[in-house]
Design an enzyme around this catalytic site. Structure first.
Site, PDB file in Angstrom:
ATOM      1  N   GLY A 148      33.691 -11.062  14.261  1.00 61.52           N
ATOM      2  CA  GLY A 148      33.233 -12.002  15.288  1.00 61.52           C
ATOM      3  C   GLY A 148      31.995 -12.804  14.944  1.00 61.52           C
ATOM      4  N   GLU A 149      31.139 -12.289  14.100  1.00 59.57           N
ATOM      5  CA  GLU A 149      29.846 -12.942  13.889  1.00 59.57           C
ATOM      6  C   GLU A 149      29.600 -13.435  12.477  1.00 59.57           C
ATOM      7  OE1 GLU A 149      26.506 -11.169  16.447  1.00 59.57           O
ATOM      8  OE2 GLU A 149      27.762  -9.429  16.058  1.00 59.57           O
TER       9      GLU A 149
END
Lengths: 172, 786
Positions: free
Chosen positions: B745-746
């Protein structure tokens, strides 16, 4: 303050082909009146005409940011929201199917507005290039996807539409 | 949580390896999102997509001053307005201080705020709130509240804030002070982490290279504004329907702030229009909506306007980062010293944890023997910094990956070759904060392969084709990055899986899906264990009453931590299915096969899971049985995803205007459980990072007023701004992850700023060291060089 409540009135609109009567408040936008009538697919992303989440197809005007339109000016108008993309049997439009297929919807908040931008594009341009699709989405903000899968999905949907040149002529 | 059918939690924490269906019915397949139909038809219901005719309208009165003490508030005139039901101020809320920061209690953050503070510390801070029967009454009431402010000196610059002649933002003592806090000088925390021998490292180096880098304040800007609808239900419990990515933490924080039993608070998290970190915290309007509902006993709707959200929502911390590196001529990094000053704004919130992450994640990529991190987070009178995708590592990666290029240039080495020589390998340890309890030896590290794949994709060794007109110059730049899969020994997830009478599964797990597809992945994992189709699984995740505790969505934790809990719960249920089948057929449970949605005993006919469930519930072969499984996950591990990103730019040397023409993301996220959604995370993260690189910024004037009239002044990336994007999945296998997965996600939000800065340096020989990178800065730098 004057008694603004006294100035409420009502408008007749056709939403996705269905006649509705909306009581509207003084100064209310079309976005607000649609949402108050339960058309929650019309999203409020900024209330200032920047993000495109509140897009509707408004009669002759075509693609319109409903947060910039006074509800009072819409008496007698035809309004299409994203629900209008479904066919009479409730089946998804190719745009919707391709958005699912391509993972083009993440949080989904911008999606009704983006689908309507795409639908509006495909009305005039049955075989859009990547740049043309990007241009059509230039008035929409999607904060999740980075747009790439949306552009792919829109082109894939265009290929599937019966009037598409690609569909008619193959890959030539 | 006694409403669940089922049996006591299994104590067995081990995950069986061999009974997964080999056919991968759902895992590693791009199955459609379980909430997809609602998203594309407009039927998805977000917080505000319910009728609220029965709700009071709530609004917040906000401070016009950057720093002021509220001498008095006169609410009498406001209360007298017809339709006004409640006006609340600091006098009406507990004096107990807390932190809004969305970690389990006690968060690594000072308890330095209340629902309303007597001293306001940034423009837009809540001073009072009104609930009324009409919007008109609310607005009139807000105007009628008389606030007598004693305006205090304010400070916006963190260096100045640490000086002796500046106002102290938090003179009162508060609990939960962080490491080496010095509130008198506005220091939230001061941290130091040293490994090896720094002096010896510099002595052994052939070259010492120093640099300073600065990052700006940006905002998460999820498309749905922060919204809360609060009411008291028919059991006199407080219910919040709200935009959160951490429903269970939100519930716990609200309960604590108002001193209510946890069981008397329910948080409903419907579809949420993005998060990106801002919804990790329990934001002021969530507390205020709760306060108004408790005060009035009625339903209250409170929703920030977009401009309000832009002005007052927590932001990404701006940082000043100094790096000093010692390097040998052969390209070996001998020592690194990273020093960071982080502007945390008015409240401590994520000051400490973001600071720690800013250095530790980027430095982990280069495991040299001698490393030193020093840093501090500082209060100033601007909007508080919060959690935002990347969580400090965006700032740190911009600085370190810019600096790594600078070092490579100094010793005359290709930046890719320099990275190859120094990058982390499997079996090496990440650089973990002293406070972390992580077991830090990494079992899956694909960063070098990411770099190779990215280079191949762009044609690194050939370099860019230069335009015939030498006014325009092209360049390539790269950046490596590393993120995490949850906060070690802090994340906790529990999952319950119920076998329904028809063989379908209900999965109850409290993940905070804000669009990233967590519910889909949990469904895939549970389905995979039984070889079922995704449509045979329903994931219930949107209500704290219906799900067991889960920390929610932050720190890239969900697929790894909640995914492991879900896999364990599904395997626990599978074991019960096998036990019962073994009982029926009088065979060894181990011998019962469970695959492709079928239960197959070694002798006799196999039956579908549906037939099995029907028979079990009907009690045809013995007592009626209802089967559920449960699992939980808590771990000192946090496997790291990696990325190598390459930007190609074209710069107009006469104007400084530039375009990012290509962008390559090569990512190691372990196994990609849903490749289409993984790709979406990779591209979405990179584009958010690109926005921070080239255009996004929140600035404040000298009075501390945010310089934004609305969304039109906040420049995000639009579809027409996109470079050509290539995405390469470099799939490793993380042995501790669910079906080999880490997080995704990051990690791709981290690299774009440095990749673009490095590409510009490659193209025209100037290095931009402060974000955002603008044509004006490039032009200035080009002029300086002439």
């Amino acid at each position: 303050m004057d008694d603004e409540e006294e100035t409420t009135s009502s408008i007749h609109v056709r939403i996705n082909g269905e006649r509705e009567q909306h009581d509207i408040e003084h100064g209310e936008t079309l976005m607000a009146s649609l949402r108050r009538a339960g058309h929650y697919s019309v999203k409020n992303g900024c209330d200032e005409g920047v993000c495109g989440a509140c897009n509707v197809i408004l009669g002759e005007r075509g693609l319109t940011r409903s947060c910039l339109v006074p509800a009072a000016s819409c008496d007698g108008a035809d309004v299409m929201t994203v629900e209008g993309l479904l066919d009479d049997a409730g089946n998804l439009h190719p745009l919707q199917e391709e958005f699912l297929e391509h993972g083009a919807a993440q949080c989904g908040y911008c999606i009704p507005g983006i689908l309507l931008s795409a639908y509006d594009l495909l009305q005039d341009n049955v075989n859009p290039t990547e740049d043309e699709v990007a241009n059509a989405l230039s008035g929409n903000i999607c904060r999740c996807t980075g747009y790439v899968q949306q552009i792919e999905a829109i082109q894939a949907a265009a290929d599937r539409l019966p009037h598409s040149e690609t569909a008619a002529e193959g890959d030539a | 949580m006694s409403q669940y059918e089922g049996e006591p939690e299994s104590a067995d924490e081990t995950v069986a390896e061999n009974d997964a269906a080999d056919s991968n019915v759902t895992v590693r397949e791009s199955v459609e999102k379980v909430d997809g139909w609602g998203l594309v038809t407009g039927n998805a219901r977000y917080t505000d997509d319910v009728p609220t005719d029965d709700a009071l309208a709530g609004r917040v009165l906000r401070s016009p001053h950057a720093h002021a003490r509220v001498r008095s508030i006169d609410t009498e005139a406001a209360e007298a307005i017809e339709g006004v039901t409640a006006v609340i101020t600091h006098e009406d809320v507990s004096e107990q201080r807390f932190t809004r920061t969305g970690f389990p209690h006690p968060a690594p953050a000072p308890f330095d705020e209340r629902v309303f503070n007597e001293t306001v510390r940034h423009v837009g801070e809540p001073v009072a709130a009104v609930a009324a029967t009409t919007v008109d009454a609310v607005e009139r009431a807000l105007e009628a509240i008389e606030v007598d402010y004693k305006v205090l000196d304010h400070v916006l610059d963190p260096e100045a804030a640490m000086g002796s002649d500046t106002p102290t933002l938090h003179p009162e003592e508060y609990e939960n002070q962080q490491e080496n806090a010095d509130p008198e000088h506005n220091v939230v925390c001061e941290t130091r982490h040293e490994e090896g021998d720094i002096e010896a490292g510099f002595e052994a180096a052939d070259e010492i290279v120093e640099g300073e880098y600065k990052t700006q304040i940006v905002q998460q800007l999820p498309m749905e504004m922060n919204t809360a609808i609060a009411w008291i239900d028919d059991r006199q419990r407080l219910v919040l329907r709200t935009t959160t990515q951490v429903p269970h933490i939100c519930r716990a924080k609200i309960a604590r702030a108002f001193d209510i039993d946890r069981t008397d608070v329910q948080v409903i998290k419907p579809r949420v229009g993005g998060g990106f970190g801002v919804r990790q915290d329990t934001v002021p309007i969530q507390y205020i909506a709760a306060a108004l509902a408790l005060e009035t006993g009625e339903k209250v709707r409170l929703r920030n306007e977009r401009k309000e959200d832009l002005h007052v929502s927590q932001t990404r911390h701006s940082q000043t980062i100094q790096i000093k590196t010692g390097v040998r001529e052969d390209g070996t990094i001998m020592v690194m010293h990273v020093d960071i000053t982080s502007n945390t704004g008015a409240y401590g919130c994520h000051g400490f944890a973001v600071l720690e992450n800013a250095a530790h994640e980027p430095l982990s990529v280069y495991p040299c023997e001698n490393r030193l991190f020093t840093g501090r987070a500082v209060y100033t009178n601007v909007t508080p910094g919060g959690a935002m995708r990347g969580y400090g590592a965006v700032q740190g990666t911009f600085a370190l990956e810019s600096h790594v290029d600078k070092v490579a240039t100094e010793i005359g080495m290709d930046p890719v070759e320099f990275r190859r020589r120094n990058a982390i390998e499997e079996g090496e340890a990440s650089f973990e904060p002293a406070s972390s309890e992580a077991m830090d030896q990494l079992q899956s590290v694909g960063v070098e392969e990411c770099l190779e794949r990215a280079c191949e994709s762009i044609g690194w060794s050939d370099g860019p084709d230069q335009p015939a007109n030498d006014r325009y110059r092209c360049g390539y730049g790269t950046a490596l990055s590393m993120a995490k899969s949850g906060v070690p020994n802090s994340e906790f997830s529990r999952c319950n899986v119920t076998l329904e009478t028809d063989g379908t599964l209900t999965v109850r797990v409290g993940v905070g899906d804000t669009g990233q597809g967590s519910e889909t992945v949990m469904g895939q994992i549970a389905a995979e264990v039984f070889g079922l189709d995704i449509n045979s699984v329903h994931v219930k995740a949107d209500d704290t009453d219906a799900t067991p505790w889960d920390n929610g969505a932050y720190a890239s934790s969900t697929t790894y931590v909640s995914g492991n809990a879900t896999e364990k719960a599904a395997r626990d249920l599978a074991e019960k299915v096998r036990d019962l089948a073994a009982d029926w057929y009088d065979v060894d449970p181990e011998a019962v096969e469970l695959a492709d949605g079928e239960v197959a005993p070694p002798r006799g006919e196999s039956m579908t899971l549906s037939e099995f469930a029907e028979e079990a519930f009907a009690g045809i072969r013995g007592p009626k049985r209802r089967l559920t499984g449960s699992g939980q996950h808590y771990t000192p591990l946090s496997p790291k995803p990696f990325a190598a990103q390459i930007a190609a730019v074209e710069v107009d040397t006469e104007t400084g205007e530039f375009e990012v023409t290509n962008f390559v993301n090569a990512v190691d996220c372990g196994q990609a459980l849903n490749p289409a959604n993984v790709r979406g995370q990779i591209i979405g993260g990179a584009i958010m990072g690109l926005g921070q690189t080239v255009s996004e910024a929140i600035e404040f004037d000298e009075d501390g007023q945010p310089e934004l009239r609305g969304l039109r002044d906040y420049e995000v990336i639009h579809a027409t701004d996109l470079p050509e994007i290539d995405t390469e999945l470099v799939e490793t296998h993380e042995p501790t992850g669910p079906f080999g997965a880490k997080s995704v996600g990051e990690v791709t939000t981290l690299g774009p700023p440095a990749a673009v800065a490095n590409a510009i340096e490659d193209a025209v020989g100037v290095r931009i060291t402060d974000l955002p990178i603008t044509s004006a800065k490039i032009w200035d730098a080009l002029q300086g060089g002439r």
